[in-house]
Every structure is written in structure tokens, then in C-alpha cells.
Scaffold this active site. Structure first.
Site, PDB file in Angstrom:
ATOM      1  N   HIS A  98       0.839  -1.207   0.000  1.00  0.00           N
ATOM      2  CA  HIS A  98       0.000   0.000   0.000  1.00  0.00           C
ATOM      3  C   HIS A  98       0.876   1.260   0.000  1.00  0.00           C
ATOM      4  O   HIS A  98       0.744   2.131  -0.857  1.00  0.00           O
ATOM      5  CB  HIS A  98      -0.912  -0.012   1.235  1.00  0.00           C
ATOM      6  CG  HIS A  98      -1.752   1.216   1.373  1.00  0.00           C
ATOM      7  ND1 HIS A  98      -3.079   1.239   1.046  1.00  0.00           N
ATOM      8  CD2 HIS A  98      -1.450   2.474   1.791  1.00  0.00           C
ATOM      9  CE1 HIS A  98      -3.561   2.452   1.249  1.00  0.00           C
ATOM     10  NE2 HIS A  98      -2.589   3.229   1.715  1.00  0.00           N
ATOM     11  N   GLU A  99       1.783   1.321   0.971  1.00  0.00           N
ATOM     12  CA  GLU A  99       2.641   2.508   1.068  1.00  0.00           C
ATOM     13  C   GLU A  99       3.534   2.623  -0.159  1.00  0.00           C
ATOM     14  O   GLU A  99       3.834   3.721  -0.630  1.00  0.00           O
ATOM     15  CB  GLU A  99       3.481   2.478   2.355  1.00  0.00           C
ATOM     16  CG  GLU A  99       2.661   2.499   3.640  1.00  0.00           C
ATOM     17  CD  GLU A  99       1.586   3.578   3.696  1.00  0.00           C
ATOM     18  OE1 GLU A  99       1.742   4.613   3.032  1.00  0.00           O
ATOM     19  OE2 GLU A  99       0.567   3.374   4.392  1.00  0.00           O
ATOM     20  N   HIS A 114       1.748   4.434  -2.833  1.00  0.00           N
ATOM     21  CA  HIS A 114       1.881   5.893  -2.668  1.00  0.00           C
ATOM     22  C   HIS A 114       3.267   6.333  -3.148  1.00  0.00           C
ATOM     23  O   HIS A 114       3.421   7.372  -3.784  1.00  0.00           O
ATOM     24  CB  HIS A 114       1.765   6.288  -1.195  1.00  0.00           C
ATOM     25  CG  HIS A 114       0.368   6.273  -0.650  1.00  0.00           C
ATOM     26  ND1 HIS A 114      -0.665   6.948  -1.228  1.00  0.00           N
ATOM     27  CD2 HIS A 114      -0.146   5.672   0.469  1.00  0.00           C
ATOM     28  CE1 HIS A 114      -1.775   6.774  -0.500  1.00  0.00           C
ATOM     29  NE2 HIS A 114      -1.484   5.996   0.532  1.00  0.00           N
ATOM     30  N   HIS A 160       3.434   6.623  -6.779  1.00  0.00           N
ATOM     31  CA  HIS A 160       2.682   7.800  -7.215  1.00  0.00           C
ATOM     32  C   HIS A 160       3.599   9.028  -7.214  1.00  0.00           C
ATOM     33  O   HIS A 160       3.520   9.891  -8.085  1.00  0.00           O
ATOM     34  CB  HIS A 160       1.489   8.006  -6.267  1.00  0.00           C
ATOM     35  CG  HIS A 160       0.373   8.832  -6.815  1.00  0.00           C
ATOM     36  ND1 HIS A 160      -0.720   9.169  -6.058  1.00  0.00           N
ATOM     37  CD2 HIS A 160       0.179   9.411  -8.026  1.00  0.00           C
ATOM     38  CE1 HIS A 160      -1.543   9.911  -6.792  1.00  0.00           C
ATOM     39  NE2 HIS A 160      -1.016  10.076  -7.987  1.00  0.00           N
TER      40      HIS A 160
HETATM   41 ZN   LIG Z   1      -2.706   5.257   2.085  1.00  0.00          ZN
END
Ligand SMILES: [Zn+2]
Length: 678
Positions: A465-466, A469, A472
Site C-alpha cells: 500500500h505505502e 503511494h 505515485h
Molecule cells: Zn494510504
């Protein structure tokens, strides 16, 4: 006097901060000079006798505050992951000063007059798409900060922002204090039920605290959750649970409850000044969701089906509990423990058997490999660069042509002085306004260190998940810093992170990277099948736990008379009204709900995870429908979303990727919830 590294041009490789030379005493003078420099830069823009142009106003604003940005990035990253009393004191001192500075710019009448003039004539300026959006969003940002208010209202708005910044800082520090302060010290006889990895971690935690021959469980989620899952000592589970859920709610100088009332009251006042009924209406006006009603509709669409599913889960838990001789009702400190029992009985899955296949280093490699296969970027470790703590590892990121893309810092372990939870942040954003600036991204986790460090399936998902990011930020290809990477709407920012989790659970990934830490053998097929079959297990619980917090957040920020708020009573009444099952606790209780109160970013915005999950579940279904989770054409279209930052409207980006708007069906399916049609 020693040189202040913030006043020099950094000659460190790739523009990394010279962590080895930065001392706490460098921050205050650097903040002061950074604020003064940006104020002078703004004065130069507004004092210009030349009529406003995009270049002399909007781009000049983009160029302003470079020093302040540099010192703020380093400071707030270190304060989150490696703080101490000196940094905490600086944070308390500078949070209001920085808020005051930002509000001075936001409420600068001459600056707004120039931007408003450009905005009014925007159709005739010949701007490119990203420039037009930047102008529109800068204009909106100032309006939403109070640029159109009367002078006395502006004064009040600025005072509110300053006070809120101070309160947010205090709130976070109080939670950290409670987590740091509390420990459950155990003797051998207290370890019943704990698997090896949890014992090793508790032994390690004791050693770090100088406690020999005993074991320590802390209030870090990565330590507390395994204890609640495995300890067969109901009394100790209860002790830990009560401490865990009481974080931030202790009488005395570190009590977060009065802070909540003040924060919520100030936010409501701020919203009313700006012409909104309440803070939720103000916040959501600038989101994909647009209105509190839309958010509530989504939350309630899953709330009832989730409670139904949790009810079914509870019945199965009770069966196991009765068989083990528990004749009392299931309490919140029992749920994880008996759920683990059901998981073992129904899916033949023992977390202690699964965990040895999830070695941290292997899962990091799996994340890197997924990024390579989807987006063509490669990661090479650099051990020759300065770090701020020995736990931190640094990787250089390159694209398929071998060009430098950016730097990636990984800070994975729980330790005192580090905020709990997991988060992604940046030391520098990508932009090309005055030549290519490459991003420097950091991912923080709070895994409990082991030899080797073993993760749960959930931990591995958090890691991905991290990292989503992180990508991104790393894959960003924009011209302007304000539009870089994760600078998107709050309810879109979780899309790139959440969709990336799917590749962790992809059989291709698990077969290759889920290898036993001793034998190196890949995870057996029968175990893999059971692991994936169990993915919807306990999702009633997880959905209730999360959605309860999200509904509470929304309600709190719609509260008509926050100045008389008694948060304990509010929580009790609200949970009662929505029918929160008493055996399930909130994911975050108000007094330690850092998303809402340690900063303003997620206030009336905690729903964003579910909002993004609608997009993410629907989006990943495109890959499964294609029959290839690495489908190159889809991957290229997905990469366009990661690269676009805030240069485009998020729904337009999504439609281009998916070919249509999302539906909620895939989300209900992935959580194993029954479809509820109005
Ligand atoms: Zn998040």
C-alpha cells in the site's frame, strides 16, 4: 559557529538531505530564513508594476519558498519517524508560526487580486491544460482559505488556522507519548498461545528497553494486534485492549479529549465563516464525492451488509469460544483471538504457519519486481549514502532506459520516537519547471524487527500500500511542484496505493516471493489456495471496524453545536444510534484518531479509503478480466494515472484507464458483502 547545511547548496548525490550533518539547532534559523525569503518573494510578485501574467504570478508563486520547503520536508519527516524532545519542542514552536505564514500568503489581498484577474481572463491566456488547472486550483485554494472574506473575518480565519496547527501538533505528541509510555511486561508464564515470531519480537522489545529476561508488548499496532490474536490469556488481552483503546484519553496535561472539542469547534467556525453549514460540507465541496450526503450514501451501502456479515462471523466465533469453555459474551479483546481460531478450523490456516513465508526483504523485492513488470522501473540499493537512522535503507530508481527516476527510502521498523502506523512521504517532489527535479520518496512502516523480520499477510499488504503511494510520487511526470505525484484530491490519493495491494496477493507474486525463511521453499500450493480463499474471512469485522470510524468522523464534523461537545458521550450515543456491535471496537477511537486530529488532512475525509476502494476494486477487475495481472496495455494506462499528478480531473483519468465509470460491485465482492440494492 558551525555551518547550517540548510544555507548551502546540497552537493549530496541525487539531492538527498545531508542527514549526517543536520542537527536540531539548524532548524529554527532555517525556518526563520525560509519564512523571510518566501515573504520577500511574495512581496516581489505583488509589488510588480507589470500587469499580472501566468509567468510573473502563478509560476513565480511556484518558484517561491524553496528554502522553506526544503527545511520543512526534512523537519516534518524526521519529527514523524525519528523524533526526540528537542524536535518536539521545535514542532510546537513552529507549527503555529508556519500556519501564520501560510495564512498571510493565502490572505494577501494584492496577490489574490492578481490571481483573480488572471482567473477571470483565463480563457484568453493561451494556457496549456496543466497551466489552466493550476491557475483554477490556486484561485480556488485562496478562496477556500478566505480570500473573499471581510478584513475582520480574515483576521479571525488566520487566528483559527494558527490555533489549529498548535492543537494538531499537541494531539499527535500526546498519542505518541501514551504509546511510548505504556508497556506490558511479561514473564515466561504470560506468553501462552504466542507463536515464536511474537515471542521473539516481545523479547527484542524488552531488550531495547533494557529489560533482561522478560518480554514486552507495546501499543504499536504491529505488537498489539498479534498479542490480541494469539494470547490465550484473556486477562492480559483485556489489559492490553483497554490500554490500547485509551490512548489519548487520560486525565491530566496530555488529555486529547478537550483538544478534540476545541479543534472541532474551530473547524466549524472556519466553515461557517466561509459560508458553509458545517466543516464536512466545506471539506467535501472540494472532493470527488462533493457532498456529505454522497459520502454517507456510500458508507451506508456497506454498513448494513457489513453488520450482517459480522453477525454471521460472531456466531462462528461463539461456537469456537464455547468449545474452549468461554461462557461469557465475546468482548472486543476476544474477537481477534477467536477469529484466529475460526480461521484455523475453517480454512486450516495458522498465522504462525503462514508468517514464515513472508520475509520482509523478500516482500520488498516483490514490490520492486511488481513495479518493474508493470511500470518498467528498477531499484538498486545504495549503502554509501547518509541516513538519519541505521534502520533506513536507500534505493536508486531508474527507468527501462537506465535514466535516473528518483530515490526511495525505506524505514520499516517500529521504535520509540516514531509515529505509529504506516505512511508515505517525500523529501522532494518531482517537477520540471526550471529543469528536471527528481523525487525523493520515503515509506515508513512499523514492523516489529525479527531475525529475519516476518510479516503477516496484512503487514505485506500495508507494505505494498505505502509502496503504491511511493510510486505515485516516483512516477510523477509533471511540470509544476503543486501538481506533483500525490498532490491530488484527498479521496483519490488512496487509489494508486490501494490498487497496488492486489499485486501482493497475486498468485504469481506469492509463488515467487513467499518463500520459507529457513528452507527457502516457496509457499505450498495448498496453503496458497487456502490463504486466498480466506481473504473475505473476517471482512464483516474489518468493514464494521473501519466504517464505524468513518461514520463517526463525518458525524463529528457535521455536529451543530461542537462547543458543548462531550466526546465520550458523543461517541457512546452515536455508536448506539448506528447500532455498532458492542463486541467490535472502532478502528480508531476519537482520542487517538490521528487521521482527524493530528492534522487536518483526513478530517471529514476518513471515508476516502472506501471511496478509493470503489475505484480500486473496479480498476483491478480490469486486469482479472484481461486474464493477465501484468497486461502491458492496461499497465501503461494505469501508469498514466500515477504520472499525471493533479494535472487532470481524477474521474477523467479513471475513465481513460477503465473505459467507463466505476461501479461498487467489485468492492462488495472483494469484501464478501451481499449486494444491497436500494
Ligand atoms: Zn494510504
Amino acid at each position: 559557529m558551525t555551518e547550517n547545511p540548510f544555507f548551502e547548496t546540497w552537493i549530496t548525490p541525487f539531492g538527498l538531505p545531508p542527514f549526517d550533518r543536520i542537527r536540531p539547532e539548524h532548524f529554527p534559523p532555517a525556518f526563520d530564513r525560509g519564512i523571510a525569503e518566501q515573504s520577500a518573494e511574495i512581496a516581489a510578485i505583488t509589488g510588480s508594476a507589470v500587469a499580472p501574467t501566468f509567468a510573473n504570478t502563478i509560476e513565480a508563486l511556484e518558484r517561491s519558498g524553496r528554502l522553506l520547503d526544503r527545511v520543512s520536508r526534512v523537519f516534518f519527516n524526521l519529527d514523524a519517524s525519528n523524533t526526540n524532545e528537542t524536535l518536539e519542542a521545535i514542532a510546537r514552536d513552529y507549527a503555529p508560526k508556519l500556519a501564520q505564514h501560510r495564512m498571510r500568503i493565502a490572505l494577501d489581498e494584492d496577490l489574490f487580486a492578481r490571481i483573480a484577474e488572471l482567473h477571470a481572463g483565463r480563457a484568453t491566456l493561451g494556457l496549456a491544460g496543466d497551466q489552466l488547472r493550476l491557475l483554477e486550483r490556486q484561485h480556488l485554494r485562496l478562496v477556500r482559505s478566505g480570500a473573499l472574506l471581510r478584513p475582520e473575518q480574515k483576521v479571525r480565519t488566520a487566528a483559527i488556522a494558527e490555533r489549529l496547527a498548535a492543537l494538531h501538533t499537541l494531539f499527535g505528541q500526546n498519542v505518541l507519548h501514551d504509546e511510548r509510555d505504556w508497556q506490558l511486561v511479561l514473564d515466561e508464564a504470560d506468553l501462552d498461545g504466542l507463536p515464536d515470531f511474537a515471542r521473539v519480537a516481545a523479547g527484542q522489545a524488552a531488550k531495547e528497553r533494557g529489560i533482561e529476561g522478560r518480554w514486552v508488548v507495546t501499543l504499536a499496532r504491529s505488537a498489539a494486534e498479534p498479542f490480541l490474536t494469539f494470547s490465550s490469556r484473556r486477562d492480559l488481552r483485556r489489559t492490553l485492549w483497554q490500554a490500547w483503546t485509551a490512548r489519548g484519553a487520560h486525565d491530566g496535561s496530555r488529555d486529547n479529549r478537550p483538544l478534540i472539542r476545541e479543534i472541532v469547534t474551530l473547524r466549524a467556525e472556519q466553515a461557517r465563516l466561509l459560508g458553509y453549514d458545517n466543516f464536512a460540507a466545506y471539506r467535501l465541496d472540494d472532493s470527488m464525492a462533493k457532498t456529505a450526503a454522497a459520502v454517507e450514501r456510500l458508507l451506508l451501502q456497506v454498513w448494513e451488509p457489513a453488520k450482517d456479515k459480522a453477525g454471521e462471523e460472531k456466531a462462528r466465533l461463539e461456537a469456537v469460544a464455547r468449545a474452549e469453555g468461554l461462557n461469557e459474551p465475546i468482548e472486543p479483546w476476544d474477537w481477534r483471538y477467536y477469529a484466529e481460531g475460526v480461521r484455523q478450523a475453517e480454512y486450516d490456516l495458522d498465522e504462525a504457519v503462514v508468517k514464515p513465508y513472508f520475509v520482509l526483504d523478500n516482500m520488498v523485492q516483490a514490490a520492486f519486481d511488481t513495479a518493474r513488470r508493470l511500470f518498467g522501473v528498477t531499484f538498486t540499493e545504495r549503502d554509501d549514502l547518509p541516513v538519519y537512522h541505521p534502520d533506513v535503507r536507500i534505493w536508486e530508481v531508474r527507468d527501462s532506459a537506465g535514466e535516473h527516476v528518483g530515490m526511495f527510502l525505506h524505514d520499516n521498523f517500529a521504535r520509540p520516537g516514531k509515529r505509529s502506523g504506516a505512511w508515505s512521504s517525500r523529501y522532494r517532489d518531482q517537477e520540471t519547471l526550471d529543469g528536471a527535479v527528481t523525487p525523493i520518496v520515503v515509506n515508513n512502516n512499523n514492523f516489529t524487527r525479527g531475525e529475519p523480520t516476518l510479516l503477516s499477510f496484512d503487514d505485506a499488504e500495508t507494505l505494498f500500500h505505502e509502496f503504491g503511494h511511493g510510486l505515485h510520487g516516483l512516477l510523477s511526470r509533471v511540470r509544476y511542484r503543486s501538481q506533483s505525484g500525490t498532490a491530488v484530491r484527498q479521496d483519490f490519493v488512496e487509489f494508486p496505493s490501494q490498487i497496488f495491494e492486489h499485486w501482493m496477493a497475486a498468485p504469481e507474486t506469492l509463488r515467487r516471493y513467499a518463500c520459507h525463511y529457513q528452507s527457502g521453499e516457496p509457499i505450498p500450493e495448498h496453503l496458497l489456495r487456502r490463504l486466498l480463499a480466506a481473504r473475505t474471512f473476517n471482512q464483516g469485522f474489518a468493514t464494521v471496524e473501519y466504517t464505524g470510524s468513518a461514520l463517526l468522523d463525518l458525524e463529528l464534523h457535521r455536529e451543530p453545536s461542537p462547543e458543548t461537545l462531550d466526546i465520550a458521550e458523543f461517541e457512546r450515543e452515536w455508536l448506539d444510534r448506528i447500532g455498532m456491535p458492542q463486541e467490535i471496537g472502532l478502528r480508531h477511537r476519537p482520542a487517538h484518531f490521528q487521521h482527524l486530529f493530528a492534522g487536518g488532512g483526513y478530517a471529514a475525509g476518513y471515508y476516502a479509503y472506501l471511496w478509493a476502494e470503489v475505484l480500486e476494486a473496479d480498476g483491478f477487475a480490469a486486469f482479472t478480466e484481461a486474464g493477465n495481472v501484468f497486461d502491458p496495455e492496461l499497465a501503461a494506462r494505469l501508469k498514466a494515472i500515477y504520472s499525471a499528478g493533479d494535472t487532470r480531473d481524477p474521474m477523467d483519468l479513471y475513465r481513460e484507464f477503465r473505459g467507463r465509470e466505476p461501479t461498487i460491485d467489485a468492492l462488495l465482492d472483494q469484501r464478501g458483502l451481499k449486494v444491497l440494492r436500494p
